[in-house]
Design an enzyme around this catalytic site. Structure first.
Site, mmCIF file in Angstrom:
data_model
loop_
_atom_site.group_PDB
_atom_site.id
_atom_site.type_symbol
_atom_site.label_atom_id
_atom_site.label_comp_id
_atom_site.label_asym_id
_atom_site.label_seq_id
_atom_site.Cartn_x
_atom_site.Cartn_y
_atom_site.Cartn_z
ATOM 1 C CB THR A 74 -0.933 -0.003 1.230
ATOM 2 O OG1 THR A 74 -1.762 -1.158 1.156
ATOM 3 C CG2 THR A 74 -1.789 1.250 1.291
ATOM 4 C CB ALA A 202 7.196 -9.342 3.663
ATOM 5 C CG HIS A 203 1.110 -9.341 4.164
ATOM 6 N ND1 HIS A 203 -0.159 -9.797 3.964
ATOM 7 C CD2 HIS A 203 1.148 -8.109 3.633
ATOM 8 C CE1 HIS A 203 -0.865 -8.860 3.338
ATOM 9 N NE2 HIS A 203 -0.081 -7.821 3.125
ATOM 10 C CB THR A 239 13.722 3.633 12.662
ATOM 11 O OG1 THR A 239 14.118 4.828 13.329
ATOM 12 C CG2 THR A 239 14.548 2.467 13.151
ATOM 13 C CB CYS A 324 -14.715 -10.247 1.223
ATOM 14 S SG CYS A 324 -15.620 -11.431 2.166
HETATM 15 C C1 LIG Z 1 -2.518 -6.520 -5.474
HETATM 16 C C2 LIG Z 1 -2.296 -5.939 -4.107
HETATM 17 N N1 LIG Z 1 -1.742 -4.722 -4.006
HETATM 18 C C3 LIG Z 1 -1.508 -4.154 -2.811
HETATM 19 C C4 LIG Z 1 -1.804 -4.801 -1.649
HETATM 20 C C5 LIG Z 1 -1.551 -4.117 -0.319
HETATM 21 O O1 LIG Z 1 -0.429 -4.686 0.286
HETATM 22 P P1 LIG Z 1 -0.085 -4.414 1.830
HETATM 23 O O2 LIG Z 1 -1.059 -5.228 2.609
HETATM 24 O O3 LIG Z 1 1.326 -4.877 1.984
HETATM 25 O O4 LIG Z 1 -0.211 -2.968 2.088
HETATM 26 C C6 LIG Z 1 -2.386 -6.073 -1.686
HETATM 27 C C7 LIG Z 1 -2.740 -6.781 -0.444
HETATM 28 O O5 LIG Z 1 -3.231 -7.888 -0.423
HETATM 29 C C8 LIG Z 1 -2.633 -6.662 -2.954
HETATM 30 O O6 LIG Z 1 -3.212 -7.860 -3.064
#
Ligand SMILES: Cc1ncc(COP(=O)(O)O)c(C=O)c1O
Length: 386
Positions: A74, A202-203, A239, A324
């Site tokens: 994001t 990363a997640h 940081t 959702c």
């Molecule tokens: C295509 C896409 N872009 C951006 C994001 C946002 O990533 P983050 O959760 O690391 O902010 C996601 C989250 O699932 C995603 O699927």
């Protein structure tokens, strides 16, 4: 109750080996990297930061100084889009994007629209592809940025990124792509694909939450979003989250060559199993190669909300293309852009996979989906020939 997590496009389990790699950077090696000029613990942290940066740079074919750590995709998307727009204000005010981007791209661009930027949102085909010819025709002399996702978050449709990159390169327009779901799932080479900015996180690959990267090609100017320090080559103050960054790199190292093959097998097993047993099931996306981690299906004559609630009662976590994504009962803008009707979008379910899912879980899900959809269709007033 049995639990089957098939919402891996929302987030993934943080691998235990990733957590183990991170812990020393909370408990022992907790100095900040910017203390490298003052003491040994600072040097140790800086070395860990450099090593992680190298792992991620190698994975996408970037130089070290082109890899900027952020708090996730994001932030990377916002930083890329707003940063490029602000830096190029005097050159032009036109941005091109697609109608199916993740909210973090969509809303960052909408915020610029309110500031006076002009935006072209390219339509997509019923499989979710933009047309590269449309893109070519939409570029004008005021165009400063093209932001098109690598692959879609709801359907897994993969855009022809190399061709999009070539067009932007030929026309000297900056090209950003959100690769949050493709990174680690598809080979990415930023140089070969002419990508100027790339967002990853990363997640979604079994790393920790709250850490991402923005790749910024050498020579691309952006205006900083965060002020207050010289961190990250003076492009993102604050940081560095060293435990998270170390975890991100560990998650990248753990992606094995067999993982994608295995996940593809799970996706095919679920698709074949469901479509063999149930009629009136439609694939949302493309029959061509798509992200191995995502399968989106519409079950006609039922509502996605009812299906997911019943599946949840059986311990299966999936999401639907309405509530959702939008927190309302509005059908997803992605499915609508692909031409699905209100009812088709309402009956859609996204299943998303990871290396931690098993074939046995897939078989359990096939049985559960069959039972739930069959029962709901029996009571649905719109099911024909009951
Ligand atoms: C295509 C896409 N872009 C951006 C994001 C946002 O990533 P983050 O959760 O690391 O902010 C996601 C989250 O699932 C995603 O699927």
């Amino acid at each position: 109750m049995k639990r089957v997590y098939l919402d891996n496009a929302a987030t993934t389990l943080c691998d235990k080996r990733v957590v183990d790699a991170m812990i020393p950077f909370y408990t022992d090696k907790y100095a900040v990297a910017s203390s490298q000029f003052s003491h040994s613990p600072g040097i140790e942290s800086k070395e860990a930061l450099d090593k992680a940066r190298e792992t991620i740079a190698n994975k996408i074919g970037a130089k070290l100084e082109e890899v900027i750590f952020t708090s996730g995709a994001t932030e990377s998307n916002n930083m890329a889009i707003k940063g490029v727009a602000q830096a190029n204000r005097t050159k032009g005010n036109h941005i091109i994007t697609s109608s199916v981007e993740h909210r973090s791209v969509r809303e960052a661009i909408e915020s610029l629209e309110k500031e006076g930027f002009r935006v072209t949102k390219l339509p997509v085909s019923n499989e979710g592809f933009i047309s590269v010819d449309d893109l070519k025709e939409s570029i004008r002399k005021e165009t400063i940025l093209v932001s098109i996702q690598y692959a879609n978050q709801e359907t897994g449709t993969i855009q022809d990124i190399a061709s999009i990159g070539s067009v932007c390169n030929e026309k000297s327009v900056i090209f950003h792509t959100d690769a949050a779901l493709s990174f680690g799932r598809l080979p990415i080479d930023v140089k070969k694909e002419h990508i100027d900015l790339l967002s990853i996180t990363a997640h979604l690959i079994h790393g920790p939450k709250g850490v991402g990267v923005l790749y910024i090609r050498d020579g691309i100017e952006i205006v900083k979003c965060m002020y207050g320090g010289f961190n990250e080559f003076n492009k993102r103050a604050g940081t560095e989250n060293i435990p998270g960054i170390v975890g991100f790199a560990k998650a990248v190292e753990l992606i094995g060559p067999e993982e994608i093959k295995y996940i593809k097998k799970l996706k095919k097993r679920l698709y074949d199993g469901i479509t063999k047993r149930l009629d009136a099931v439609q694939l949302n996306g493309t029959q061509k190669e798509s992200l191995p981690t995502i399968l989106n299906l519409t079950f006609r004559f039922v509502e996605g909300e009812s299906v997911i609630l019943h599946l949840d009662m059986k311990g299966i976590a999936v999401i639907t293309g309405s509530a959702c994504f939008s927190r309302s009962l509005e059908p997803s803008y992605v499915l609508k852009a692909m031409g699905l009707s209100h009812e088709e979008a309402h009956g859609s379910i996204r299943f998303s996979f990871s290396r931690f899912n098993t074939e046995e879980e897939i078989d359990y899900t096939i049985d559960a989906v069959y039972d739930v959809v069959k029962k709901l269709r029996e009571i649905s007033p719109i099911t024909p020939n009951k």
